[in-house]
Design a protein around this motif. Structure first.
Motif, PDB file in Angstrom:
ATOM      1  N   SER A 145       0.819  -1.319  -0.016  1.00 50.93           N
ATOM      2  CA  SER A 145       0.031  -0.067   0.026  1.00 50.93           C
ATOM      3  C   SER A 145       0.880   1.433   0.145  1.00 50.93           C
ATOM      4  CB  SER A 145      -0.984  -0.230   1.211  1.00 50.93           C
ATOM      5  OG  SER A 145      -1.819  -1.005   1.199  1.00 50.93           O
TER       6      SER A 145
ATOM      7  N   HIS B 142      -4.315   4.649   2.237  1.00 52.42           N
ATOM      8  CA  HIS B 142      -4.690   5.006   0.944  1.00 52.42           C
ATOM      9  C   HIS B 142      -4.963   6.635   0.696  1.00 52.42           C
ATOM     10  CE1 HIS B 142      -5.186   0.862   0.170  1.00 52.42           C
ATOM     11  NE2 HIS B 142      -6.054   0.758   1.437  1.00 52.42           N
TER      12      HIS B 142
ATOM     13  N   ALA C  23      -7.387   7.706  -2.178  1.00 49.45           N
ATOM     14  CA  ALA C  23      -8.628   7.674  -2.006  1.00 49.45           C
ATOM     15  C   ALA C  23      -9.176   8.709  -0.951  1.00 49.45           C
ATOM     16  CB  ALA C  23      -9.258   6.269  -1.083  1.00 49.45           C
TER      17      ALA C  23
ATOM     18  N   LYS D  71     -11.547  11.730  -1.932  1.00 45.16           N
ATOM     19  CA  LYS D  71     -12.912  12.041  -1.210  1.00 45.16           C
ATOM     20  C   LYS D  71     -13.004  13.480  -0.762  1.00 45.16           C
ATOM     21  CE  LYS D  71     -15.273  10.270   2.679  1.00 45.16           C
ATOM     22  NZ  LYS D  71     -15.310   9.216   3.701  1.00 45.16           N
TER      23      LYS D  71
ATOM     24  N   PHE E  65     -13.463   3.688 -11.138  1.00 43.96           N
ATOM     25  CA  PHE E  65     -13.335   3.215  -9.774  1.00 43.96           C
ATOM     26  C   PHE E  65     -14.519   2.131  -9.891  1.00 43.96           C
ATOM     27  CE2 PHE E  65     -11.227   7.325  -9.150  1.00 43.96           C
ATOM     28  CZ  PHE E  65     -10.548   6.991  -7.985  1.00 43.96           C
ATOM     29  N   ASP E  66     -14.231   1.147  -9.029  1.00 43.89           N
ATOM     30  CA  ASP E  66     -15.268   0.206  -8.746  1.00 43.89           C
ATOM     31  C   ASP E  66     -16.281   0.536  -7.829  1.00 43.89           C
ATOM     32  OD1 ASP E  66     -14.366  -0.434  -6.221  1.00 43.89           O
ATOM     33  OD2 ASP E  66     -12.878  -2.084  -7.029  1.00 43.89           O
TER      34      ASP E  66
ATOM     35  N   GLU F  93     -17.191  -0.383  -4.950  1.00 45.23           N
ATOM     36  CA  GLU F  93     -16.973  -0.351  -3.573  1.00 45.23           C
ATOM     37  C   GLU F  93     -16.139   0.820  -3.363  1.00 45.23           C
ATOM     38  OE1 GLU F  93     -16.895  -3.107  -5.493  1.00 45.23           O
ATOM     39  OE2 GLU F  93     -18.504  -4.356  -4.429  1.00 45.23           O
ATOM     40  N   GLU F  94     -15.205   1.252  -4.321  1.00 42.27           N
ATOM     41  CA  GLU F  94     -14.593   2.584  -4.151  1.00 42.27           C
ATOM     42  C   GLU F  94     -15.378   3.825  -4.153  1.00 42.27           C
ATOM     43  OE1 GLU F  94     -10.075   1.337  -6.298  1.00 42.27           O
ATOM     44  OE2 GLU F  94     -11.962   1.467  -7.602  1.00 42.27           O
TER      45      GLU F  94
ATOM     46  N   LEU G 122     -16.090   6.663  -1.382  1.00 41.59           N
ATOM     47  CA  LEU G 122     -15.884   8.267  -1.642  1.00 41.59           C
ATOM     48  C   LEU G 122     -16.993   9.033  -1.402  1.00 41.59           C
ATOM     49  CD1 LEU G 122     -13.693   7.937  -4.778  1.00 41.59           C
ATOM     50  CD2 LEU G 122     -12.958   8.249  -2.312  1.00 41.59           C
TER      51      LEU G 122
END
Length: 306
Positions: A2, A58, A61, A65, A140-141, A143-144, A148
């Motif tokens: 990560s 992350h 992300a 956001k 972005f999938d 879940e992502e 956000l």
């Protein structure tokens, strides 16, 4: 492994994610100036956080956001401002030629960058717009995206379904050979301005063509949409028969599509960006004229004066 702030300093994060954040903010606001401000605000907010707060697994992300949240706040105030805006409101044009600095090119150019789609996205709520842009422009999938916008993945899927219904694509525009159409249109414009013969240009207009002109109450522009071929032809004819002094028309690529940059005066100032929406048969269905000087400052810095 990560990405963490212990291995990636703030300067490196800025260099890495500025194009992404600018692209996201521009698609959400329709304004290059506001997108630049959002990016600066997001990184200033990042710098104000303590080292412990910044030790995130992350940062990408987290930065996205913050960008979404800032743009959502801006969208609410922007809607109030547009209620008193003079004439049609158009997005701020963004030069997207490979010859220039192109922060929007972070994401593969897609329909979310086009002028027509930016206008359609004005129908969406800020959350709907964020979901659509994150999913369609940046891949972005679910879940992502859910993380956000602080929704569940199931809610995000429902939002996407609702957005697609609102933004139903026009099949007449699919697979249009834009480069060829743009070259032919430019030739028709030059012919009209140099000879006064408007017929070749008028033939390029679709029967249901719509022209929107954004002067923001600061310069001359049509204050209502101009619709249908005869009315748009008459408006363009009036402009081309009385061109401004020392005008120079230069073809450019704006928001991934063909456009004309019009320079005027001895100082060669950019005064107008005119972009186009084509049907599959090459007819012009939309003409977008931006003359508000506040909306031309960003693209003026990008363009080289001829």
């Amino acid at each position: 492994m990560s990405e963490t702030t212990s291995s990636t300093g703030s300067d490196a994060l800025y260099a890495k994610y500025k194009p992404l954040l600018f692209s996201l903010a521009y698609r959400m606001t329709g304004s290059a100036a506001e997108a630049e401000d959002v990016v600066q605000d997001v990184f200033l907010q990042w710098e104000r956080r303590s080292p412990a707060e910044r030790s995130l697994e992350h940062p990408k992300a987290y930065l996205c956001k913050m960008t979404v949240n800032r743009c959502t706040d801006l969208a609410r105030s922007a809607r109030a401002r547009r209620e008193t805006y003079v004439g049609p409101w158009l997005p701020e044009p963004l030069l997207t030629s490979s010859d220039y600095d192109d922060p929007a090119a972070y994401a593969e150019r897609d329909e979310t960058l086009s002028y027509a789609m930016l206008l359609l996205m004005e129908r969406l709520s800020p959350v709907e717009r964020a979901v659509f842009v994150l999913r369609e422009a940046f891949g972005f999938d679910y879940e992502e995206v859910a993380g956000l916008v602080e929704k569940t993945p199931a809610n995000v899927r429902k939002i996407m379904s609702r957005v697609r219904a609102k933004l139903e694509a026009d099949p007449a525009e699919a697979d249009a050979p834009i480069d060829r159409f743009a070259a032919e249109l430019l030739q028709a414009f030059h012919h009209a301005s140099s000879t006064g013969d408007m017929e070749p240009l008028f033939r390029r207009l679709a029967p249901d063509v719509v022209l929107l002109s954004d002067g923001g109450g600061k310069v001359f522009a049509a204050t209502v949409p101009i619709e249908t071929q005869p009315r748009v032809a008459a408006f363009l004819g009036g402009l081309l028969r009385k061109p401004p002094a020392h005008a120079e028309v230069v073809p450019v690529v704006v928001n991934g599509g063909p456009a004309l940059a019009i320079f005027e005066g001895l100082d060669r100032s950019l005064r107008t960006i005119m972009s186009f929406r084509f049907a599959a048969d090459g007819a012009v269905r939309g003409i977008y004229i931006v003359r508000n000087p506040d909306k031309l400052s960003h693209v003026s810095r990008q363009l080289r004066i001829p």
